[in-house]
Design an enzyme around this catalytic site. Sequence first.
Site, PDB file in Angstrom:
ATOM      1  N   CYS A 194      -5.151   2.648  10.437  1.00 26.44           N
ATOM      2  CA  CYS A 194      -5.620   4.026  10.627  1.00 26.44           C
ATOM      3  C   CYS A 194      -7.129   4.044  10.830  1.00 26.44           C
ATOM      4  O   CYS A 194      -7.783   5.062  10.655  1.00 26.44           O
ATOM      5  CB  CYS A 194      -5.210   4.900   9.441  1.00 26.44           C
TER       6      CYS A 194
ATOM      7  N   PHE B  83       0.865  -1.190   0.000  1.00 30.79           N
ATOM      8  CA  PHE B  83       0.000   0.000   0.000  1.00 30.79           C
ATOM      9  C   PHE B  83       0.904   1.244   0.000  1.00 30.79           C
ATOM     10  O   PHE B  83       0.814   2.116   0.848  1.00 30.79           O
ATOM     11  CB  PHE B  83      -0.936   0.038   1.227  1.00 30.79           C
TER      12      PHE B  83
HETATM   13  N1  SAH Z   1       1.824   4.101   2.891  1.00 26.25           N
HETATM   14  C1  SAH Z   1       1.358   5.253   2.149  1.00 26.25           C
HETATM   15  C2  SAH Z   1      -0.106   5.516   2.326  1.00 26.25           C
HETATM   16  C3  SAH Z   1      -1.013   4.367   2.002  1.00 26.25           C
HETATM   17  S1  SAH Z   1      -2.630   4.841   1.617  1.00 26.25           S
HETATM   18  C4  SAH Z   1       2.160   6.490   2.563  1.00 26.25           C
HETATM   19  O1  SAH Z   1       2.770   6.460   3.629  1.00 26.25           O
HETATM   20  O2  SAH Z   1       2.157   7.460   1.818  1.00 26.25           O
HETATM   21  C5  SAH Z   1      -3.294   3.374   1.021  1.00 26.25           C
HETATM   22  C6  SAH Z   1      -2.879   3.002  -0.387  1.00 26.25           C
HETATM   23  O3  SAH Z   1      -3.355   1.681  -0.609  1.00 26.25           O
HETATM   24  C7  SAH Z   1      -3.441   3.830  -1.511  1.00 26.25           C
HETATM   25  O4  SAH Z   1      -2.377   4.310  -2.308  1.00 26.25           O
HETATM   26  C8  SAH Z   1      -4.336   2.882  -2.323  1.00 26.25           C
HETATM   27  O5  SAH Z   1      -4.229   3.108  -3.727  1.00 26.25           O
HETATM   28  C9  SAH Z   1      -3.764   1.550  -1.972  1.00 26.25           C
HETATM   29  N2  SAH Z   1      -4.656   0.384  -1.972  1.00 26.25           N
HETATM   30  C10 SAH Z   1      -5.927   0.294  -1.512  1.00 26.25           C
HETATM   31  N3  SAH Z   1      -6.346  -0.984  -1.556  1.00 26.25           N
HETATM   32  C11 SAH Z   1      -5.318  -1.728  -2.055  1.00 26.25           C
HETATM   33  C12 SAH Z   1      -5.116  -3.115  -2.306  1.00 26.25           C
HETATM   34  N4  SAH Z   1      -6.066  -4.011  -2.047  1.00 26.25           N
HETATM   35  N5  SAH Z   1      -3.929  -3.498  -2.761  1.00 26.25           N
HETATM   36  C13 SAH Z   1      -2.939  -2.605  -3.022  1.00 26.25           C
HETATM   37  N6  SAH Z   1      -3.071  -1.284  -2.792  1.00 26.25           N
HETATM   38  C14 SAH Z   1      -4.239  -0.856  -2.324  1.00 26.25           C
END
Ligand code: SAH
Length: 400
Positions: A344, A232
């Site tokens: 979160c 993510f």
């Molecule tokens: N770690 C990042 C923030 C993560 S926000 C930072 O510190 O900047 C969550 C992210 O998860 C988003 O970019 C979204 O596109 C992604 N996401 C949501 N569901 C997902 C999934 N099932 N698999 C992969 N990515 C996913």
Amino acid sequence: MKKVTESQPAVVLKPGREKPVLRRHPWLFSGAIDGVRGDPGLGDSVRVLSTGGEFLGWASYSPKSQIRARIWSWEEKETIGPDLFRSRIKASIAKREKLPGEGNARRIIYGESDGLPGLIVDQYGEHLVAQVLSAGIERWREQIFGALDHAVNPRSIYERSDVEVRKLEGLEEQTGLILGSSPPELVEVEESSRRYLVDLRRGHKTGFYLDQRNNRTGIQDLAEGKEVLDCFSYSGGFSVAALQGGAREVTLIDTSADALELAGKNMALNDLAGREINYLESDVFAELRTMRDRANSYGMIILDPPKFAPTSSHAQRAARGYKDINLWAFKLLKPGGVLVTFSCSGGIDRAFFQKIVADAALDAGVSGQIIHQLWQAPDHPLGLNYPESGYLKGFVVRVE
Ligand code: SAH
């Protein structure tokens, strides 16, 4: 006590429901309210009165919301208006100036915790991004943004009130320039040794996860020599930190191609583009299983998923999601490796999250210890009497 006339707008609480207000919790739920006096409109200021007519606070009224009123002040002598906003904005900014950490991106106003319920303002260099999440802030927006402009003198104030919770307040989603000149497509910010590009208009939240600042530094300190899996990843906030900290390689997983493209730009900005970096546009739930089938293994795995449980009613379902990804991550860690795992979700508290992570380790047949507990950065402070403001929790678990 001053006499409160029948026509002055007020909400009167049910018998025995004044306790949270006396404990300075800033929200009044509709179920605690016995009646409304006068005819307050959306965002208007009302007195909060006990059943016996005792003054308890000044609040902004939101006729459709479950959170029927948000408290501006517990002092009867206070006038809700521009002077109050100016002094609260000034105080919020002054508090942040004393915080450690170098950089030019930070949250300068964090809603209820800063006495401005429903207002979020993040600073990215010369630009401010605001979210208006309550009827009370909406009612006073001109005065509040005027005060912000005066206090910071930014190049622009851009609004990102494109969030579902506005509907609960009876407000439409709204985005666009509030003041100043249009910000560039991507704004460059600095955070200690790291630099990032932020898309203020289309990025997540206000553009970047400022709440993870200290945790980026924590990851930088732990990453030396490790193969890092950043699940993510969004725009690579953690991956940049890990590589600067000496990670041997990083793999970023995100379902968003745009996020990964921006991550690539962030790598270039930090002169890291030549390092060993893999970008996987993929679903983390599926990808972790595939990696296990391929017998991949990592020295550090970061799990920072989106909010699975906005409220406690989603907690059980969300718990299954957290357990699943943590379990597969434990299976992919090398002995001595670290899992950096976050939630979160407001609906899942730290104790519950710890139990989910512990259960995942048991099921994966792995033992380990928590070596760090992680929180949101101190420019997102927790109101002592407003636990809802503390939403980000994380653990660094070292496995044996
Ligand atoms: N770690 C990042 C923030 C993560 S926000 C930072 O510190 O900047 C969550 C992210 O998860 C988003 O970019 C979204 O596109 C992604 N996401 C949501 N569901 C997902 C999934 N099932 N698999 C992969 N990515 C996913």
